[in-house]
Motif scaffolding. Sequence first.
Motif, PDB file in Angstrom:
ATOM      1  N   GLU A 280     -48.283  25.749  32.543  1.00 29.00           N
ATOM      2  CA  GLU A 280     -48.259  24.334  32.173  1.00 29.00           C
ATOM      3  C   GLU A 280     -49.612  23.894  31.633  1.00 29.00           C
ATOM      4  O   GLU A 280     -49.706  23.069  30.719  1.00 29.00           O
ATOM      5  CB  GLU A 280     -47.864  23.498  33.396  1.00 29.00           C
ATOM      6  CG  GLU A 280     -47.401  22.095  33.070  1.00 29.00           C
ATOM      7  CD  GLU A 280     -46.787  21.404  34.282  1.00 29.00           C
ATOM      8  OE1 GLU A 280     -47.521  20.647  34.954  1.00 29.00           O
ATOM      9  OE2 GLU A 280     -45.597  21.637  34.550  1.00 29.00           O
TER      10      GLU A 280
ATOM     11  N   VAL B 139     -49.842  24.505  27.833  1.00 26.70           N
ATOM     12  CA  VAL B 139     -48.856  23.956  26.908  1.00 26.70           C
ATOM     13  C   VAL B 139     -49.535  23.182  25.767  1.00 26.70           C
ATOM     14  O   VAL B 139     -49.173  23.336  24.589  1.00 26.70           O
ATOM     15  CB  VAL B 139     -47.840  23.055  27.647  1.00 26.70           C
ATOM     16  CG1 VAL B 139     -46.997  22.259  26.652  1.00 26.70           C
ATOM     17  CG2 VAL B 139     -46.931  23.899  28.537  1.00 26.70           C
TER      18      VAL B 139
ATOM     19  N   PHE C  79     -38.482  30.544  21.777  1.00 27.12           N
ATOM     20  CA  PHE C  79     -39.248  29.671  22.665  1.00 27.12           C
ATOM     21  C   PHE C  79     -40.413  30.426  23.285  1.00 27.12           C
ATOM     22  O   PHE C  79     -40.405  31.662  23.382  1.00 27.12           O
ATOM     23  CB  PHE C  79     -38.362  29.021  23.734  1.00 27.12           C
ATOM     24  CG  PHE C  79     -37.746  29.961  24.740  1.00 27.12           C
ATOM     25  CD1 PHE C  79     -38.395  30.261  25.933  1.00 27.12           C
ATOM     26  CD2 PHE C  79     -36.496  30.516  24.511  1.00 27.12           C
ATOM     27  CE1 PHE C  79     -37.817  31.095  26.871  1.00 27.12           C
ATOM     28  CE2 PHE C  79     -35.904  31.360  25.441  1.00 27.12           C
ATOM     29  CZ  PHE C  79     -36.563  31.652  26.630  1.00 27.12           C
TER      30      PHE C  79
ATOM     31  N   ASP D 236     -40.266  24.732  20.746  1.00 28.82           N
ATOM     32  CA  ASP D 236     -39.730  24.892  22.096  1.00 28.82           C
ATOM     33  C   ASP D 236     -40.770  25.639  22.940  1.00 28.82           C
ATOM     34  O   ASP D 236     -40.845  26.871  22.907  1.00 28.82           O
ATOM     35  CB  ASP D 236     -38.412  25.663  22.033  1.00 28.82           C
ATOM     36  CG  ASP D 236     -37.607  25.555  23.318  1.00 28.82           C
ATOM     37  OD1 ASP D 236     -38.139  25.025  24.306  1.00 28.82           O
ATOM     38  OD2 ASP D 236     -36.454  26.021  23.325  1.00 28.82           O
TER      39      ASP D 236
ATOM     40  N   ARG E 150     -29.560  29.254  28.573  1.00 29.64           N
ATOM     41  CA  ARG E 150     -29.339  29.328  27.128  1.00 29.64           C
ATOM     42  C   ARG E 150     -28.220  30.300  26.744  1.00 29.64           C
ATOM     43  O   ARG E 150     -27.997  30.551  25.560  1.00 29.64           O
ATOM     44  CB  ARG E 150     -30.653  29.728  26.439  1.00 29.64           C
ATOM     45  CG  ARG E 150     -31.751  28.683  26.608  1.00 29.64           C
ATOM     46  CD  ARG E 150     -33.123  29.254  26.291  1.00 29.64           C
ATOM     47  NE  ARG E 150     -34.185  28.328  26.659  1.00 29.64           N
ATOM     48  CZ  ARG E 150     -34.869  27.575  25.795  1.00 29.64           C
ATOM     49  NH1 ARG E 150     -34.598  27.646  24.499  1.00 29.64           N
ATOM     50  NH2 ARG E 150     -35.814  26.763  26.211  1.00 29.64           N
TER      51      ARG E 150
ATOM     52  N   LEU F  41     -43.073  30.661  26.606  1.00 29.86           N
ATOM     53  CA  LEU F  41     -43.220  30.363  28.031  1.00 29.86           C
ATOM     54  C   LEU F  41     -44.661  30.622  28.440  1.00 29.86           C
ATOM     55  O   LEU F  41     -45.146  31.755  28.355  1.00 29.86           O
ATOM     56  CB  LEU F  41     -42.273  31.238  28.860  1.00 29.86           C
ATOM     57  CG  LEU F  41     -42.340  31.082  30.379  1.00 29.86           C
ATOM     58  CD1 LEU F  41     -41.837  29.710  30.804  1.00 29.86           C
ATOM     59  CD2 LEU F  41     -41.535  32.175  31.081  1.00 29.86           C
TER      60      LEU F  41
ATOM     61  N   LEU G  78     -42.313  25.936  26.815  1.00 29.14           N
ATOM     62  CA  LEU G  78     -42.040  25.627  28.217  1.00 29.14           C
ATOM     63  C   LEU G  78     -43.252  25.960  29.069  1.00 29.14           C
ATOM     64  O   LEU G  78     -43.917  26.979  28.844  1.00 29.14           O
ATOM     65  CB  LEU G  78     -40.839  26.429  28.717  1.00 29.14           C
ATOM     66  CG  LEU G  78     -39.560  26.315  27.878  1.00 29.14           C
ATOM     67  CD1 LEU G  78     -38.500  27.244  28.446  1.00 29.14           C
ATOM     68  CD2 LEU G  78     -39.071  24.887  27.847  1.00 29.14           C
TER      69      LEU G  78
ATOM     70  N   GLU H   7     -34.227  30.392  32.303  1.00 28.19           N
ATOM     71  CA  GLU H   7     -34.054  29.924  30.930  1.00 28.19           C
ATOM     72  C   GLU H   7     -33.054  30.789  30.171  1.00 28.19           C
ATOM     73  O   GLU H   7     -32.245  30.285  29.392  1.00 28.19           O
ATOM     74  CB  GLU H   7     -35.400  29.912  30.208  1.00 28.19           C
ATOM     75  CG  GLU H   7     -36.309  28.778  30.614  1.00 28.19           C
ATOM     76  CD  GLU H   7     -35.708  27.413  30.311  1.00 28.19           C
ATOM     77  OE1 GLU H   7     -35.071  27.259  29.229  1.00 28.19           O
ATOM     78  OE2 GLU H   7     -35.863  26.515  31.145  1.00 28.19           O
TER      79      GLU H   7
ATOM     80  N   PHE I 229     -44.810  26.424  33.131  1.00 34.19           N
ATOM     81  CA  PHE I 229     -44.505  26.598  34.552  1.00 34.19           C
ATOM     82  C   PHE I 229     -45.760  26.301  35.364  1.00 34.19           C
ATOM     83  O   PHE I 229     -46.888  26.473  34.868  1.00 34.19           O
ATOM     84  CB  PHE I 229     -43.988  28.017  34.851  1.00 34.19           C
ATOM     85  CG  PHE I 229     -44.919  29.121  34.433  1.00 34.19           C
ATOM     86  CD1 PHE I 229     -45.950  29.551  35.266  1.00 34.19           C
ATOM     87  CD2 PHE I 229     -44.779  29.735  33.189  1.00 34.19           C
ATOM     88  CE1 PHE I 229     -46.809  30.567  34.891  1.00 34.19           C
ATOM     89  CE2 PHE I 229     -45.646  30.755  32.785  1.00 34.19           C
ATOM     90  CZ  PHE I 229     -46.664  31.162  33.643  1.00 34.19           C
TER      91      PHE I 229
END
Length: 380
Positions: free
Chosen positions: A70, A73, A65, A84, A105, A67, A86, A101, A88
């Motif tokens: 936002e 993204v 994934f 995947d 997981r 990270l 993510l 996370e 923030f």
Amino acid sequence: MTNVDLSFSVEEYRSRLASIRRQMEKQNVDVLVVDDVEAMTWLSGYGVSETLWRCCCIPKEGEPFLLVRELDVAPAREKSWFRDILGFVDWEEPVDVLVQEIGKRGLAGGRLAVDFESHSMTLARFDKLRKALPDTDFVDFGKTTWELRLVKSTTEVSYLQRAAEIADKAMARAVKAVRLGGTERDVSAAAAAAYLEFGADDAYVGPITSGTGWDFLHGHLHSHPLERGAVVHIELIPRVRWHTARLMRSVVVGEPTDEQKRVASTLAELQERQIAAMLPGAKARDVDAILRDAVVAQGLRESFNNITGYTLGLCPPSTQRASDFTRTFNPTAEWLVQPNMVFHMYVSAHGLAFSESVLVTESGGQRLTQTPRMLYSTEG
């Protein structure tokens, strides 16, 4: 916005992931956190500057994934094969988000690897991560992600070839822009325009300056008028899909002296011998010596304190490493040349310089850059 602009096939990306996981297994690593932009881009397809910390996370099993902020993204979904991703918000602490996370997981505990030489993994950040995961054993993944990128795939070579073609076209424009009374900025502007016209990722030109000796090559861009006798150094570093080719040439304002012509001819000939010797299995220090020893023996330089070549490949705009020194040609280099490695090979003396982007083939080095190997002048 999903997968509309992948630089490589999903199969190639999955092959890279598999190679990483083989190394993780060898080092008994349960999860890998990658935050250098080069490694992130190579693995996920997407990399971005560290305005806020970001990373990709590779568990030994299951899907990786990404990270990111936002805000990033959507661009990540355009460029990355990861499903995947993510985000923030800007006032969150990204390390805290990652730790959450990892816990969700079931990845906490065991052995977590990071690159201890990563510019993004600061002491403060590493300490915060370590304290937030007290039951986790932190280990150094080392230069693994850099080593795995040394031998290029067919698609990587194709990007480097395209970048080399742009370098050749931009060099022709830059050379024509050198004139008595003009400036280095004129030369840079001509090269930048050519980059964009011919399809480079951006217009970041590279070092363009003027001076004498061998150590001015990384000098600054100036605005003063070029005078007769000045030597303009042009190094071009265009990128295609963030894969960079490189090319150096020198231009004399006015008529070159006989000595300058002799030096340029000798440098080009010696470097050509070195490139021909870049055969699979050759020891790097032996390839280096072909050029280094001859330059000093022929009196072109009293000392030779720089390398004669280094790795070319992925070079995102936000990297702190303007050049990739994972492999360099120097007097102590014991590593062996392999097919489909690509290097920037360069030599300079008396204010003159030549460099080429070189692909290693079974028959020796092949120049990707094709600009004529000669000393240019405004009166030539």
